[in-house]
Design an enzyme around this catalytic site. Sequence first.
Site, PDB file in Angstrom:
ATOM      1  N   HIS A 142      -5.020   9.428   0.775  1.00 40.15           N
ATOM      2  CA  HIS A 142      -5.058   8.535   1.933  1.00 40.15           C
ATOM      3  C   HIS A 142      -5.849   9.109   3.112  1.00 40.15           C
ATOM      4  O   HIS A 142      -5.417   9.036   4.260  1.00 40.15           O
ATOM      5  CB  HIS A 142      -3.632   8.204   2.395  1.00 40.15           C
ATOM      6  CG  HIS A 142      -3.522   6.889   3.110  1.00 40.15           C
ATOM      7  ND1 HIS A 142      -3.795   6.750   4.456  1.00 40.15           N
ATOM      8  CD2 HIS A 142      -3.163   5.654   2.678  1.00 40.15           C
ATOM      9  CE1 HIS A 142      -3.590   5.489   4.817  1.00 40.15           C
ATOM     10  NE2 HIS A 142      -3.220   4.797   3.756  1.00 40.15           N
ATOM     11  N   ASP A 182       0.806  -1.224   0.000  1.00 41.15           N
ATOM     12  CA  ASP A 182       0.000   0.000   0.000  1.00 41.15           C
ATOM     13  C   ASP A 182       0.837   1.272   0.000  1.00 41.15           C
ATOM     14  O   ASP A 182       2.007   1.267   0.397  1.00 41.15           O
ATOM     15  CB  ASP A 182      -0.901   0.027   1.233  1.00 41.15           C
ATOM     16  CG  ASP A 182      -2.098  -0.892   1.113  1.00 41.15           C
ATOM     17  OD1 ASP A 182      -2.116  -1.723   0.187  1.00 41.15           O
ATOM     18  OD2 ASP A 182      -3.016  -0.787   1.949  1.00 41.15           O
ATOM     19  N   HIS A 239      -5.997   3.178  -4.174  1.00 42.03           N
ATOM     20  CA  HIS A 239      -5.946   3.350  -2.712  1.00 42.03           C
ATOM     21  C   HIS A 239      -6.257   4.795  -2.325  1.00 42.03           C
ATOM     22  O   HIS A 239      -5.757   5.283  -1.316  1.00 42.03           O
ATOM     23  CB  HIS A 239      -4.569   2.937  -2.200  1.00 42.03           C
ATOM     24  CG  HIS A 239      -4.492   2.688  -0.715  1.00 42.03           C
ATOM     25  ND1 HIS A 239      -5.487   2.028  -0.018  1.00 42.03           N
ATOM     26  CD2 HIS A 239      -3.534   3.010   0.197  1.00 42.03           C
ATOM     27  CE1 HIS A 239      -5.135   1.947   1.259  1.00 42.03           C
ATOM     28  NE2 HIS A 239      -3.967   2.537   1.426  1.00 42.03           N
ATOM     29  N   HIS A 254       3.649  -2.432   3.110  1.00 39.64           N
ATOM     30  CA  HIS A 254       3.701  -1.068   2.568  1.00 39.64           C
ATOM     31  C   HIS A 254       4.996  -0.836   1.804  1.00 39.64           C
ATOM     32  O   HIS A 254       6.050  -1.339   2.209  1.00 39.64           O
ATOM     33  CB  HIS A 254       3.566  -0.036   3.691  1.00 39.64           C
ATOM     34  CG  HIS A 254       2.254  -0.094   4.414  1.00 39.64           C
ATOM     35  ND1 HIS A 254       1.991  -1.037   5.388  1.00 39.64           N
ATOM     36  CD2 HIS A 254       1.122   0.649   4.271  1.00 39.64           C
ATOM     37  CE1 HIS A 254       0.747  -0.867   5.828  1.00 39.64           C
ATOM     38  NE2 HIS A 254       0.199   0.142   5.162  1.00 39.64           N
TER      39      HIS A 254
END
Length: 289
Positions: A158, A103, A154, A248
């Site tokens: 964020h 991510d 995504h 990540h």
Amino acid sequence: MNQMIPGRRAVLRLAAVLGAVGLARLMTTGETHTPVRPATGSPPAGGAAAGPPPALPGGSSAYRLSPMTDFQPPGYRPTRLPVRTEPFMEMPGLGRSMVLTFDDGPDPKYTPGILRTLRAHDVRAMFFVCGGMAEGQGDLLREMADDGHIVANHSWSHPELPTLKPARIREEMERTSEVIERALGLPPVWFRAPYGSWNRHTFRIGADLGMEPLAWTLDTLDWKSPGTGKIVRRVLDGAAPGVVVLSHDAGGNRSQSVAALRDYLPGLLKKGYAITVPRRGYGITAPKP
């Protein structure tokens, strides 16, 4: 008898002219019996009015998609995705297979190291990218896609999506899909809500944009920088068929994440796990032989 021939010829000429006129009318007015296929486009939920889409901040245009279908025949009308009430948490029924996801990237400092490790073991993974990070990183996105990895959505910046109004949620998701499609020529078909925070608007808007929601089964907690060894042990201890692993490749110092992958990936393969990536249709693509 001879006097009747010119009359007959005149009648025949008149019939031919009338027939040509009738045929021309049918062709120009569309009065045929050929069935007309309905248009394939579907308006966004809520019945948005016709006209140009509203402009987004930063000069980006609003992004509208109908759900995609692989290898569509000409004129194919895609089926609209169902609006789910919860994300996929795992990929069951796959034998000894697992899914690795990363991510918050791409990050030119850490993502290339992850790509090198995946390439060395000839496996595929999923990258849930943030639009703000992906902007200007088209080469890195194309490298992911060229290696067979899935590039997914995504959000743009964020945020915790349920705290936003639906219009802002759509903007976050649309802008990121636009960046991905501009780089790869195809929009993403998977998305993940930041922080794993979902609500009915995220599911509905994701479905509107042709994307399925995917969460995770196992959090490596690499975002806490617990140490490479702890990340490795957490993945190997939590390994099981159908598990989706969250790691990540951006959002901070991810050197531990890069180093941990070099250790736990061969460990998973040694244990007999296949590393796979999901595809639309609730199936799975097998690892490259």
